[in-house]
Design a protein around this motif. Structure first.
Motif, short mmCIF file in Angstrom:
data_model
loop_
_atom_site.label_atom_id
_atom_site.label_comp_id
_atom_site.label_asym_id
_atom_site.label_seq_id
_atom_site.Cartn_x
_atom_site.Cartn_y
_atom_site.Cartn_z
N GLN A 139 0.92 -1.17 0.08
CA GLN A 139 -0.05 -0.08 -0.18
C GLN A 139 0.95 1.18 0.13
N THR A 172 4.81 7.66 -8.03
CA THR A 172 3.84 6.61 -8.10
C THR A 172 2.60 7.17 -8.09
N ALA A 173 1.99 7.95 -7.56
CA ALA A 173 0.73 8.36 -7.61
C ALA A 173 0.50 9.01 -8.93
N GLN A 175 1.86 8.05 -11.81
CA GLN A 175 1.86 7.09 -12.62
C GLN A 175 0.69 6.16 -12.60
N LEU A 176 0.13 5.92 -11.36
CA LEU A 176 -1.06 5.29 -11.10
C LEU A 176 -2.27 6.22 -11.89
N GLN A 177 -2.12 7.62 -11.65
CA GLN A 177 -3.25 8.24 -12.04
C GLN A 177 -3.05 8.21 -13.72
N GLU A 179 -2.19 5.98 -15.60
CA GLU A 179 -2.76 4.38 -16.14
C GLU A 179 -4.37 4.42 -15.71
N SER A 181 -5.77 4.32 -13.03
CA SER A 181 -5.89 3.44 -11.62
C SER A 181 -6.10 4.43 -10.38
N ALA A 183 -5.02 5.56 -7.37
CA ALA A 183 -3.72 5.81 -6.75
C ALA A 183 -3.93 5.24 -5.13
#
Length: 291
Positions: A139, A172-173, A175-177, A179, A181, A183
């Protein structure tokens, strides 16, 4: 040492104010159990006999131990033993039952964070860091683990490592956004924690710049406004700090307004008094997300 601890306590409220604190009631006891055993014991009163309370806690702990001899996976007994040993000041004795709780509840990070904090208090910094990182691997937005690891790195005089950890979390946040996803990372809280690291490293200009950037990006969020007010108060810029305290009060949910006003009033009576909010901050109730 005390000043640094107080600043991190203020930072705890700032970064986690809009996220749920650990659901375990044990967390606030760790780190200051010797000063509040009476207040954390359910049946205690101002006139309670300390020796009787000690005996009662020892009896409770032994009772839980007997249950666990028969039922080693009994989670009620494990939780009770952790609680009793914390109140007894037996922090080393907390490790084994917490490790068992972590093993039995791999999807509940609260136990792992509490285990990491216990190791951290005992001086096992490498062990604590390992547990924090295990939580963050699963997480990356877990603010309890992120803050714990950040504080640990600062305690080790590794501010650049703390900065790198937080910057990687923000990446990371993003990148996830990108994509598409979810976050699950409170980027405002991460930025506030990053600013706090800059404050600890005496890079006040970097911290102020990050606060201003965050305020511009989230003008309705009281946290960066309050964070900037506390730093300016500590720097002696009372007038600007008071204006920011007023702004933070107007933006904050009702449950935080009194706390902010207390912080502001302390600044009026004693320069650099933001670190004196320890008792109020430690006793602040857990809060859920705010709109």
């Amino acid at each position: 040492m005390t000043a640094n601890r107080n600043r991190w306590l203020v930072g705890t409220v700032l970064t986690l104010a809009l996220a749920a604190f650990l659901s375990l009631s044990l967390l606030p006891i760790l780190g200051s159990n010797s000063n509040r055993r009476a207040s954390s014991t359910p049946d205690s009163s101002p006139t309670a006999d300390p020796a009787a309370m000690q005996a009662e806690l020892e009896s409770q702990a032994r009772g839980y131990e007997l249950v666990l001899e028969r039922e080693p996976d009994n989670q009620t007994a494990l939780q009770g033993l952790v609680d009793a040993r914390i109140q007894l000041g037996n922090i080393e004795g907390v490790v084994a039952p917490l490790e068992k709780l972590v093993e039995l509840n791999p999807g509940v990070p609260d136990y792992a964070v509490l285990l990491a904090q216990t190791k951290q208090q005992m001086g096992d910094l490498e062990g604590a860091a390992q547990v924090y990182r295990q939580v963050l691997d699963q997480q990356p937005g877990n603010m309890n683990a992120l803050q714990g690891l950040t504080v640990l790195l600062v305690q080790q005089n590794r501010p650049q490592a703390a900065v790198g950890l937080l910057q990687d979390t923000l990446k990371t946040a993003d990148q996830l956004q990108s994509e598409g996803s979810a976050a699950g990372i409170d980027t405002i809280a991460v930025k506030l924690l990053l600013a706090q690291v800059h404050v600890e490293a005496k890079n006040i200009d970097k911290a102020i710049a990050l606060y201003d950037e965050t305020i511009a990006a989230a003008p309705e969020d009281f946290r960066p406004v309050l964070a900037k007010a506390l730093v300016l108060q500590d720097q002696g810029d009372t007038n600007t700090a008071q204006a920011l305290f007023s702004q933070a009060t107007s933006l904050a949910p009702a449950q935080y307004k009194d706390q902010i006003e207390q912080m502001a009033s302390k600044g009026k009576t004693a320069p650099g008094a933001s670190g004196e909010n320890t008792d109020m901050i430690e006793s602040a109730p857990a809060a859920g997300p705010t709109k």
